[in-house]
Design a protein around this motif. Sequence first.
Motif, PDB file in Angstrom:
ATOM      1  N   ALA A 153       0.823  -1.213   0.000  1.00  0.00           N
ATOM      2  CA  ALA A 153       0.000   0.000   0.000  1.00  0.00           C
ATOM      3  C   ALA A 153       0.855   1.261   0.000  1.00  0.00           C
ATOM      4  O   ALA A 153       0.381   2.341  -0.339  1.00  0.00           O
ATOM      5  CB  ALA A 153      -0.923  -0.001   1.222  1.00  0.00           C
ATOM      6  N   LEU A 154       2.134   1.107   0.368  1.00  0.00           N
ATOM      7  CA  LEU A 154       3.003   2.275   0.540  1.00  0.00           C
ATOM      8  C   LEU A 154       3.143   3.131  -0.726  1.00  0.00           C
ATOM      9  O   LEU A 154       3.030   4.357  -0.649  1.00  0.00           O
ATOM     10  CB  LEU A 154       4.369   1.806   1.042  1.00  0.00           C
ATOM     11  N   PHE A 173       1.073   3.597  -3.063  1.00  0.00           N
ATOM     12  CA  PHE A 173      -0.171   4.358  -3.231  1.00  0.00           C
ATOM     13  C   PHE A 173      -0.173   5.565  -2.298  1.00  0.00           C
ATOM     14  O   PHE A 173      -0.597   6.653  -2.667  1.00  0.00           O
ATOM     15  CB  PHE A 173      -1.377   3.469  -2.938  1.00  0.00           C
ATOM     16  N   MET A 174       0.307   5.344  -1.062  1.00  0.00           N
ATOM     17  CA  MET A 174       0.336   6.454  -0.117  1.00  0.00           C
ATOM     18  C   MET A 174       1.216   7.578  -0.658  1.00  0.00           C
ATOM     19  O   MET A 174       0.832   8.750  -0.627  1.00  0.00           O
ATOM     20  CB  MET A 174       0.864   5.985   1.227  1.00  0.00           C
ATOM     21  N   LEU A 214      -0.528   9.351  -3.550  1.00  0.00           N
ATOM     22  CA  LEU A 214      -1.665  10.146  -3.076  1.00  0.00           C
ATOM     23  C   LEU A 214      -1.190  11.362  -2.295  1.00  0.00           C
ATOM     24  O   LEU A 214      -1.726  12.459  -2.423  1.00  0.00           O
ATOM     25  CB  LEU A 214      -2.563   9.283  -2.190  1.00  0.00           C
ATOM     26  N   PHE A 215      -0.159  11.156  -1.482  1.00  0.00           N
ATOM     27  CA  PHE A 215       0.338  12.269  -0.664  1.00  0.00           C
ATOM     28  C   PHE A 215       0.848  13.395  -1.554  1.00  0.00           C
ATOM     29  O   PHE A 215       0.609  14.572  -1.311  1.00  0.00           O
ATOM     30  CB  PHE A 215       1.463  11.765   0.245  1.00  0.00           C
ATOM     31  N   PHE A 232      -2.641  14.111  -4.419  1.00  0.00           N
ATOM     32  CA  PHE A 232      -4.029  14.380  -4.039  1.00  0.00           C
ATOM     33  C   PHE A 232      -4.199  15.879  -3.868  1.00  0.00           C
ATOM     34  O   PHE A 232      -3.474  16.500  -3.088  1.00  0.00           O
ATOM     35  CB  PHE A 232      -4.365  13.657  -2.744  1.00  0.00           C
ATOM     36  N   ARG A 254      -4.603  19.179  -2.567  1.00  0.00           N
ATOM     37  CA  ARG A 254      -4.745  19.571  -1.178  1.00  0.00           C
ATOM     38  C   ARG A 254      -5.672  20.772  -1.038  1.00  0.00           C
ATOM     39  O   ARG A 254      -5.706  21.642  -1.901  1.00  0.00           O
ATOM     40  CB  ARG A 254      -3.383  19.941  -0.591  1.00  0.00           C
ATOM     41  N   VAL A 255      -6.392  20.774   0.042  1.00  0.00           N
ATOM     42  CA  VAL A 255      -7.266  21.886   0.365  1.00  0.00           C
ATOM     43  C   VAL A 255      -6.756  22.481   1.667  1.00  0.00           C
ATOM     44  O   VAL A 255      -6.418  21.747   2.588  1.00  0.00           O
ATOM     45  CB  VAL A 255      -8.718  21.404   0.547  1.00  0.00           C
ATOM     46  N   VAL A 289       7.426  17.021   5.027  1.00  0.00           N
ATOM     47  CA  VAL A 289       6.220  16.233   5.271  1.00  0.00           C
ATOM     48  C   VAL A 289       5.111  17.074   5.894  1.00  0.00           C
ATOM     49  O   VAL A 289       4.018  17.205   5.356  1.00  0.00           O
ATOM     50  CB  VAL A 289       6.544  15.025   6.170  1.00  0.00           C
ATOM     51  N   PHE A 333       3.700  20.201   4.052  1.00  0.00           N
ATOM     52  CA  PHE A 333       3.251  19.976   2.671  1.00  0.00           C
ATOM     53  C   PHE A 333       1.824  20.478   2.525  1.00  0.00           C
ATOM     54  O   PHE A 333       0.867  19.732   2.606  1.00  0.00           O
ATOM     55  CB  PHE A 333       3.361  18.485   2.344  1.00  0.00           C
ATOM     56  N   ILE A 380      -1.693  -0.107  -9.790  1.00  0.00           N
ATOM     57  CA  ILE A 380      -2.602  -1.247  -9.669  1.00  0.00           C
ATOM     58  C   ILE A 380      -2.229  -2.309 -10.695  1.00  0.00           C
ATOM     59  O   ILE A 380      -2.168  -3.502 -10.390  1.00  0.00           O
ATOM     60  CB  ILE A 380      -4.065  -0.787  -9.866  1.00  0.00           C
TER      61      ILE A 380
END
Lengths: 668, 319
Positions: free
Chosen positions: A186-187, A189-190, A193-194, A197, A199-200, A535, A538, A572
């Motif tokens: 899963a890492l 993907f993290m 996404l980090f 994705f 950011r708001v 980190v 961000f 994937i």
Amino acid sequence: MGKRDLSPTPRRLFRKKNACLPPLTLVQGWWLFATALAALLPLIQHLPLWLSTAAVTGMAWRAWLSWRNGRLPPRWLLFLLVVAACVAVAYSYRGFFGRNPGIALLVIFLALKLLELRSVRDGITVVLLACFLLMAGFLFNQGIAAALYALAALVVAVAALIALQAGPPVRVHERLGQSASLLGQALPFMLVLFLLFPRVQGPLWGLPQDAYTAASGLSDTMAPGSISQVAQSDAIAFRVQFKGAAPPPHQQYWRVLTLTDYDGQVWRHHPTREHDALPYAPAGPSVDYEITLEPHNLRGLPVLEKAGLLPPESSFSADRLVLAATPVRSRMRYAMRSYPDYTPPPEENARILAAALSIPPEVNPRTRAQARQWRAQSSSDADILRAAAEFFQSQLLAYTLNPPLMEKDAVDAFLFEHKRGFCEHFASAFAFALRAAGVPARIIGGYQGGEINPVDGYFTVRQYDAHVWVEAWIDGWGWVRVDPTADSTPRRIEGGLRTAIGGGEAPLLARQDYAWLREFRYRMDAVTNAWNQAVLGFNPQRQREVLGRLGMSEPDWRKMSAWLAGLCGALILALVLNAMRERKKHDATRHAWQIFLRKLARQGIDAQPWMGPDTLARRAAAQLPQHAAAIRAITAAYVALRYGDELPPELRRRQTAALRDMIRRFRP
Amino acid sequence: MKLPLRRWRQWFSGLLSPRRADVPPLTLTQRRVYVLPTAAGLMYAFTLALMLIGSINYNLSLGYALTFLLAGLGIVAIVQSFRNLAGLQLRPARPTPGFAGAQVHFGVRLDSQRRRTGLKLSLAGGESVLCHVQTQELVHLALPVQHRGWQAMPRLTVASTWPLGLIKAWSHARFDERSLVYPAPVAAAPPWPGAGGEGRHLDMSEPDDFFGLRPHRSGDLRQHVAWKASARLDEHLLSKQFAAEQGELLWFRLDLAPGATLEEKLSVLTRWVLDAHAAQQRYALRLDGTALPPATGSEHLHACLQALALYGPPPDERR
């Protein structure tokens, strides 16, 4: 076949819930217990005592029940406990809304859910609650250690999730290994996404007051004399990266707020009008730097004197502060440029000057008398300023972090009786004296000094560098910075707090000795800073910067989403391809046989596709009669291994080795 | 309220289930494996949404990281659940017949190149069995049956929520396989016809006592060929069988069994056959058109039971 015939269970008025779900085993119970414990541990210290005690008691109760194989408490008891706990939370926090009561409720639910574990569904609830609480822990601590701890706790939580599934029983470390393997997959993907994705910038809605517990050396009120000890924190206030060399110490005055209103005891900030543009066009040599500000819950952004640039979403106030649109509640980064030597044209709003003169009548009579004397003896405001500075030096004032209490007429008490104090006393007394003599003066709050971290080169300003000083209005000169603390005890400014006061009084890290400790601290700071920058800091702005640097032109949410979808799709696909790849087992038997076939081929006996081993052996034996026995033995061993009954692994290994040996010795 | 949901579900599963029978061995290819989130998976997604909102609201960078890691885990769960089924090979094994009112067992053999965990095999309307596969596994699935005769193997479902229980992967298979359902034996058996002496009159049978028909074998006497019966079948010749040489044996006939309906009579006969087998007696069975010569042993028992199961018109509108 109709399905209707197959329902042997009679209908009940109250169907027992979860009756159809599989009950939990003891091992599953322990996994869930470990998960809940891991999620609760970091929160315990932030909960009120009664709640942490209750949570620990609940956990202990559960552990005891598991240990003794006891029955779980009845539902009505748990219901009563939930009600009681909710009432207690409402009473303790005065309501349910806000961050801390929310966490308290989740902690209670988790502890009680453990006492109600009956089915797999309950187990999944526990794991999800634990995940949520792990995130809640980040509200209090987002350090590297906290992140590593949460990762370890997550491995346990996912292991519990796997243990809830119907699988063959495995040992604890194998279970943890399964969990770590899934999380490892899963890492990527993290990371994607980090990074991508969109950011708001939060908050999405108004946050309750308890959302911020900023530990700052600054506040927008100041009451010198009312406190007898300054809390000296070595927490970092902000970090600066200078483009070029750092300015000399006498220019390292970081303005954050002004204190204008004085009622005889307390100095207060008085908001002034704000502009979106700089009110003057600065000139002269500039200092460029970038500041990473820790949240301090104030609007003022620390800047060196004569700020010449407005960061986004900030404004310039009439008293020359750079103010963010809202109080700074998350770590922010901004670029800034200052013109230390620039003198703005001396014009000032009459209202501001009037405000900088007002003092309440009848406080501090001795200082007033002294001020009247300066006024009488001087021809100009500049002379008064000089006289006041000389007077402060002549009083032999001492700098201390533990001044005596001075509650009434605090300025008089400081100047004429105790003569000991810290920057607030100095600045308050000086500003009051100037105002009493008719010279407009105000107090500036901020930070003074700081130090370069030799490890990563960041200039670090800590909370114990918080400082207040005075600005006086002199006609023809404009606002002039006067630091009465420095004038009286110059070492405070040139050498920092460490040299201004004796060893024992300063906070540990501000002391001169313990070089190794400082070195260690520098390194830790550098690592923490890197973590904070990369980190924790961000945010949407930083995200755009980083993506821009990675080659995405004008990143916006559309582009980010497209990239995100593309990269996730690729990940994937990679995962599926890797998962579907059937691992070809290394077949030692077949490998040995291939060697045998090659040896035969060198003798001109080619194995045709239609030949079985026996046919081949017959032909080979006919052609090489002197080796017939060996050929037959090898073939028989191969056929037995390949087509015979399934053998125990040990025996199979031995027979394969024997086959290999025979083939090695076969030299036609 | 529940009805439309069930109807929808039936429609949905009908949509996904194969219409034609599958040819064994059936490999579960990518196109046959479906994945959907379970209730737990939906709960998981909901929790993640809340965590994301929390992270945004409090600007929690590590909250984002945790949420994203868990989201990644969800994706991994999809792939892993899918992987747990894809590539699995299924083939039907010999079913075990059973009695009406009880159950028959359908066998399924699973072959796999890799280890698979937590596979739930279930028959539509029947039992489900959990199994783990290393390389090969044989699973027997019970199916409750009501009526004698042939029972077709219902749709087989292989499902798994491994590893995290968030995603369910499943696949359907329909094999052209059937199992025999014997008539339900009556619980309280009336006495054997032999016991009362009534059935034993066949015992002192004349050598040419006609007993029944069986397929013609070379060597059968020509005068024993049942020409009329064979003409009706037009496939192969039938020979008449004569009960002759037996000593102590029981003869079971439909007309000897008490009972109002055919089914009741068959049930009684089934009970007699079972009891006779248990008592290791020689027995013979004659139904209209079928006759099983006297014998003992389990093969004979199954032949008799099969004859009883398939006798006459189906008791119900069987498929």
